[in-house]
Design a protein around this motif. Structure first.
Motif, PDB file in Angstrom:
ATOM      1  N   ALA A   1      56.288   0.855  74.261  1.00  0.00           N
ATOM      2  CA  ALA A   1      56.879  -0.527  74.346  1.00  0.00           C
ATOM      3  C   ALA A   1      58.418  -0.595  74.210  1.00  0.00           C
ATOM      4  CB  ALA A   1      56.494  -1.036  73.163  1.00  0.00           C
ATOM      5  N   HIS A   2      59.179   0.739  73.534  1.00  0.00           N
ATOM      6  CA  HIS A   2      60.409   0.726  73.105  1.00  0.00           C
ATOM      7  C   HIS A   2      61.024   1.856  73.549  1.00  0.00           C
ATOM      8  CE1 HIS A   2      59.589  -3.110  70.770  1.00  0.00           C
ATOM      9  NE2 HIS A   2      58.681  -2.286  70.190  1.00  0.00           N
ATOM     10  N   GLY A   3      60.218   2.860  74.117  1.00  0.00           N
ATOM     11  CA  GLY A   3      60.823   4.284  74.099  1.00  0.00           C
ATOM     12  C   GLY A   3      61.481   4.780  72.810  1.00  0.00           C
ATOM     13  N   PHE A   4      60.723   4.447  71.789  1.00  0.00           N
ATOM     14  CA  PHE A   4      61.186   4.860  70.574  1.00  0.00           C
ATOM     15  C   PHE A   4      60.285   6.229  70.098  1.00  0.00           C
ATOM     16  CE2 PHE A   4      60.241   4.970  66.020  1.00  0.00           C
ATOM     17  CZ  PHE A   4      61.518   5.502  65.435  1.00  0.00           C
ATOM     18  N   VAL A   5      60.739   7.289  69.829  1.00  0.00           N
ATOM     19  CA  VAL A   5      60.016   8.523  69.439  1.00  0.00           C
ATOM     20  C   VAL A   5      60.341   8.726  67.776  1.00  0.00           C
ATOM     21  CG1 VAL A   5      59.537  11.015  69.542  1.00  0.00           C
ATOM     22  CG2 VAL A   5      59.971   9.342  71.595  1.00  0.00           C
ATOM     23  N   ALA A   6      59.308   8.747  67.037  1.00  0.00           N
ATOM     24  CA  ALA A   6      59.343   8.730  65.629  1.00  0.00           C
ATOM     25  C   ALA A   6      59.550  10.440  65.238  1.00  0.00           C
ATOM     26  CB  ALA A   6      57.977   8.327  65.064  1.00  0.00           C
ATOM     27  N   GLU A   7      60.548  10.481  64.698  1.00  0.00           N
ATOM     28  CA  GLU A   7      60.899  11.884  64.049  1.00  0.00           C
ATOM     29  C   GLU A   7      60.244  12.355  63.118  1.00  0.00           C
ATOM     30  OE1 GLU A   7      65.126  13.156  63.503  1.00  0.00           O
ATOM     31  OE2 GLU A   7      65.631  11.850  65.124  1.00  0.00           O
ATOM     32  N   THR A   8      59.749  11.236  62.052  1.00  0.00           N
ATOM     33  CA  THR A   8      59.309  11.697  60.764  1.00  0.00           C
ATOM     34  C   THR A   8      58.255  11.055  60.629  1.00  0.00           C
ATOM     35  OG1 THR A   8      61.450  12.295  60.066  1.00  0.00           O
ATOM     36  CG2 THR A   8      59.809  11.788  58.435  1.00  0.00           C
ATOM     37  N   LEU A   9      57.098  11.516  59.954  1.00  0.00           N
ATOM     38  CA  LEU A   9      55.893  10.825  59.525  1.00  0.00           C
ATOM     39  C   LEU A   9      55.887  10.906  58.006  1.00  0.00           C
ATOM     40  CD1 LEU A   9      52.835  11.084  61.852  1.00  0.00           C
ATOM     41  CD2 LEU A   9      54.486   9.141  61.445  1.00  0.00           C
ATOM     42  N   ASN A  10      55.938   9.970  57.165  1.00  0.00           N
ATOM     43  CA  ASN A  10      55.724  10.254  55.786  1.00  0.00           C
ATOM     44  C   ASN A  10      54.423   9.614  55.369  1.00  0.00           C
ATOM     45  OD1 ASN A  10      55.898   9.966  52.922  1.00  0.00           O
ATOM     46  ND2 ASN A  10      58.055   9.507  52.837  1.00  0.00           N
ATOM     47  N   LEU A  11      53.510  10.682  54.890  1.00  0.00           N
ATOM     48  CA  LEU A  11      52.264  10.450  54.571  1.00  0.00           C
ATOM     49  C   LEU A  11      51.612   9.912  53.168  1.00  0.00           C
ATOM     50  CD1 LEU A  11      50.571  13.015  56.867  1.00  0.00           C
ATOM     51  CD2 LEU A  11      50.814  10.674  57.348  1.00  0.00           C
ATOM     52  N   GLY A  12      52.944   9.566  52.346  1.00  0.00           N
ATOM     53  CA  GLY A  12      52.802   9.358  51.314  1.00  0.00           C
ATOM     54  C   GLY A  12      52.055  10.122  50.087  1.00  0.00           C
ATOM     55  N   GLY A  13      51.744   9.971  48.998  1.00  0.00           N
ATOM     56  CA  GLY A  13      51.324  10.756  47.996  1.00  0.00           C
ATOM     57  C   GLY A  13      49.736  10.743  48.021  1.00  0.00           C
ATOM     58  N   GLY A  14      49.258  11.217  47.027  1.00  0.00           N
ATOM     59  CA  GLY A  14      47.791  10.980  46.683  1.00  0.00           C
ATOM     60  C   GLY A  14      46.744  11.968  46.167  1.00  0.00           C
ATOM     61  N   PHE A  15      47.226  13.169  46.516  1.00  0.00           N
ATOM     62  CA  PHE A  15      46.279  14.557  46.305  1.00  0.00           C
ATOM     63  C   PHE A  15      45.928  14.471  44.627  1.00  0.00           C
ATOM     64  CE2 PHE A  15      47.743  16.763  50.165  1.00  0.00           C
ATOM     65  CZ  PHE A  15      46.380  16.516  50.665  1.00  0.00           C
ATOM     66  N   GLY A  16      44.520  14.600  44.381  1.00  0.00           N
ATOM     67  CA  GLY A  16      44.027  14.308  43.005  1.00  0.00           C
ATOM     68  C   GLY A  16      44.229  15.650  42.332  1.00  0.00           C
ATOM     69  N   VAL A  17      43.942  15.194  40.875  1.00  0.00           N
ATOM     70  CA  VAL A  17      44.030  16.249  39.964  1.00  0.00           C
ATOM     71  C   VAL A  17      42.626  16.059  38.966  1.00  0.00           C
ATOM     72  CG1 VAL A  17      46.359  16.283  39.581  1.00  0.00           C
ATOM     73  CG2 VAL A  17      45.170  14.804  38.115  1.00  0.00           C
ATOM     74  N   ARG A  18      42.418  17.155  38.430  1.00  0.00           N
ATOM     75  CA  ARG A  18      41.162  17.101  37.546  1.00  0.00           C
ATOM     76  C   ARG A  18      41.317  16.752  35.957  1.00  0.00           C
ATOM     77  NH1 ARG A  18      38.697  22.938  37.316  1.00  0.00           N
ATOM     78  NH2 ARG A  18      36.657  21.840  37.103  1.00  0.00           N
ATOM     79  N   TYR A  19      41.070  15.544  35.739  1.00  0.00           N
ATOM     80  CA  TYR A  19      41.110  15.090  34.358  1.00  0.00           C
ATOM     81  C   TYR A  19      39.955  15.347  33.568  1.00  0.00           C
ATOM     82  CZ  TYR A  19      44.774  11.799  36.000  1.00  0.00           C
ATOM     83  OH  TYR A  19      45.996  11.175  36.600  1.00  0.00           O
ATOM     84  N   LEU A  20      38.771  15.844  34.164  1.00  0.00           N
ATOM     85  CA  LEU A  20      37.360  16.318  33.391  1.00  0.00           C
ATOM     86  C   LEU A  20      37.085  17.459  34.329  1.00  0.00           C
ATOM     87  CD1 LEU A  20      35.413  12.761  33.266  1.00  0.00           C
ATOM     88  CD2 LEU A  20      36.920  13.571  31.748  1.00  0.00           C
ATOM     89  N   GLU A  21      36.404  18.548  33.492  1.00  0.00           N
ATOM     90  CA  GLU A  21      35.795  19.723  34.105  1.00  0.00           C
ATOM     91  C   GLU A  21      35.075  19.284  35.397  1.00  0.00           C
ATOM     92  OE1 GLU A  21      34.635  22.107  30.859  1.00  0.00           O
ATOM     93  OE2 GLU A  21      35.634  23.901  31.760  1.00  0.00           O
ATOM     94  N   SER A  22      34.221  18.157  35.225  1.00  0.00           N
ATOM     95  CA  SER A  22      33.500  17.889  36.212  1.00  0.00           C
ATOM     96  C   SER A  22      34.131  17.606  37.625  1.00  0.00           C
ATOM     97  CB  SER A  22      32.471  16.848  35.937  1.00  0.00           C
ATOM     98  OG  SER A  22      33.040  15.444  35.465  1.00  0.00           O
ATOM     99  N   ASP A  23      35.398  17.044  37.575  1.00  0.00           N
ATOM    100  CA  ASP A  23      36.282  16.677  38.829  1.00  0.00           C
ATOM    101  C   ASP A  23      36.500  17.775  39.644  1.00  0.00           C
ATOM    102  OD1 ASP A  23      36.623  14.109  37.941  1.00  0.00           O
ATOM    103  OD2 ASP A  23      38.560  14.638  37.002  1.00  0.00           O
ATOM    104  N   PRO A  24      36.253  17.552  41.079  1.00  0.00           N
ATOM    105  CA  PRO A  24      36.385  18.677  42.136  1.00  0.00           C
ATOM    106  C   PRO A  24      37.805  19.269  41.953  1.00  0.00           C
ATOM    107  CG  PRO A  24      36.541  16.318  42.878  1.00  0.00           C
ATOM    108  CD  PRO A  24      36.322  16.160  41.662  1.00  0.00           C
TER     109      PRO A  24
END
Ligand code: LLP
Length: 384
Positions: free
Chosen positions: A197-220
């Protein structure tokens, strides 16, 4: 542990993403000067969400150009402060912000780099309350409705703003690479459409946060380097299929940098057994230093720090000291018979505890103490 977590991300980035890619510490997880000093020393970027976080980062000497300013309702004061301090990027959330930022940048006679926050409409099956990538939410501009395309056109037309790419955050406590790969697919389709549409090429993709942590031993167990490898492969393949230049990648881990470095120590006030109902162990803190059970019923591992070898045959609920029946830390857990002045430890509280603390009931926030090689030092003083 904090430094090791940073190095794990930095190494995985060097191994799998191209130059200019960088993990940004999402400092809402734990924000005080010493955190920003560590992030500066380790070579991380940071994401801030308020003038307060920005002020703390700058006061700690964190380099302005590696700061990304988030938020869905940045005030004029926030924009002016960030621009005047020469921060690297604003992550623009909406059209009104573009207008205000353009004005602020023009007045300061600068061109400000920005990323555009879009919502890919992904539900990564996490807790509803910490799920921010769905279309129906107050963050960013949705792709699916066509509004994000108009947002891009608007941003590209502004003289004092330079659009470097896109941002999306799909949620928190995500254990696999898959939801991030889904986000990449949607973002690449969108980026391709914007190029056409605009000839614009994105140089950067920021994919945010979010990888989990183990709060309980049963968490993956989360394999963060493995997930980053899978994500990088997926991105390269997607770009090859579209003949799209592989962008720089940013991620914004908060919890997975600091949660498992922290634990909270409480002093026990006593045990109260309501005969025929349950037993409460009361502690000298609670929702004022950790509101996450009250807010999300968040699970935690609680251990009797001063009685680790005693038999844990008391089923109990740990209650805080606020005048509030919901002020609980955990329900139906196993502890030994605790006594006044015993210590209780709640594990994995390094993220979203200190930063979500309040002074409800005029209770003071606790100190933050860093421990390394057998030495302890206070990095935030206890409130008196
Ligand atoms: N980037 C953005 C734009 C975010 O909104 C968040 C978290 C992060 C990065 C960091 O996500 P993390 O890697 O820490 O999962 N207070 C809640 C979590 C809300 C987080 C919202 N945003 C909690 O106590 O779990």
């Amino acid at each position: 542990r904090i430094r090791a977590n940073c190095r794990m991300y930095l190494q995985a980035f060097r191994d799998h993403f191209g130059p200019g890619s960088l993990p940004l510490y999402a400092s809402k997880a734990a924000s005080f000067k010493q955190m920003y000093r560590i992030m500066a020393e380790e070579g991380m970027g940071v994401d801030v969400v308020s003038s307060g976080e920005l002020y703390t980062a700058l006061s700690a000497g964190f380099p302005a150009e590696r700061i990304y300013f988030h938020g869905n309702c940045k005030t004029d004061a926030d924009l002016a402060y960030g621009v005047s301090q020469g921060i690297g990027f604003f992550v623009a959330d909406n059209r009104e912000e573009l207008l205000a930022l353009e004005k602020t940048a023009a007045e300061a006679n600068v061109t400000q780099k920005i990323l555009l926050r879009v919502t890919p409409g992904i539900d990564p099956h996490t807790l509803q309350a910490i799920n921010t990538g769905r279309i129906d939410c107050q963050f960013g501009v949705p792709i699916e409705t066509g509004q994000a395309a108009r947002f891009v056109a608007d941003a590209l037309s502004r003289k004092n703003l330079i659009v470097e790419g896109f941002h999306s955050h799909i949620g928190s406590q995500i254990f696999e690479a898959e939801p991030f790969c889904d986000a990449v697919d949607i973002l690449l389709d969108f980026a391709q459409a914007m190029r056409q549409a605009h000839g614009f090429v994105a140089e950067t993709l920021n994919l945010g946060g979010g990888f989990g942590v183990r709060y309980l031993e049963s968490d993956p167990v989360v394999d963060i380097p493995g997930n980053i490898r899978a994500l990088a492969q997926h991105l390269r393949q997607g770009c090859a299929e579209k003949d799209y230049p592989v962008p720089k990648v940013l991620l914004e881990p908060g919890r997975s940098i600091v949660a498992n470095a922290g634990l909270t120590l409480y002093r026990v006030g006593g045990i109260k057994t309501i005969e025929g109902y349950r037993s409460y162990v009361t502690v000298n803190g609670g929702m004022t230093d950790n509101p996450r059970y009250a807010l999300y019923k968040a699970p935690y591992t609680v251990v009797p720090a001063s009685r680790m070898n005693d038999v844990r045959d008391l089923t109990c609920t740990v209650a805080g000291r606020c005048c509030e029946s919901g002020d609980l830390i955990q329900e139906n857990i196993q502890l030994p018979e605790m006594q006044r002045d015993d210590l209780l430890a709640v594990l994995t509280t390094g993220a979203y505890n200190f930063t979500m603390a309040s002074n409800y009931n005029r209770i003071g926030r606790p100190a933050v103490v860093f421990v390394k090689d057998g030495k302890a030092r206070v990095v935030v003083k206890r409130e008196t």
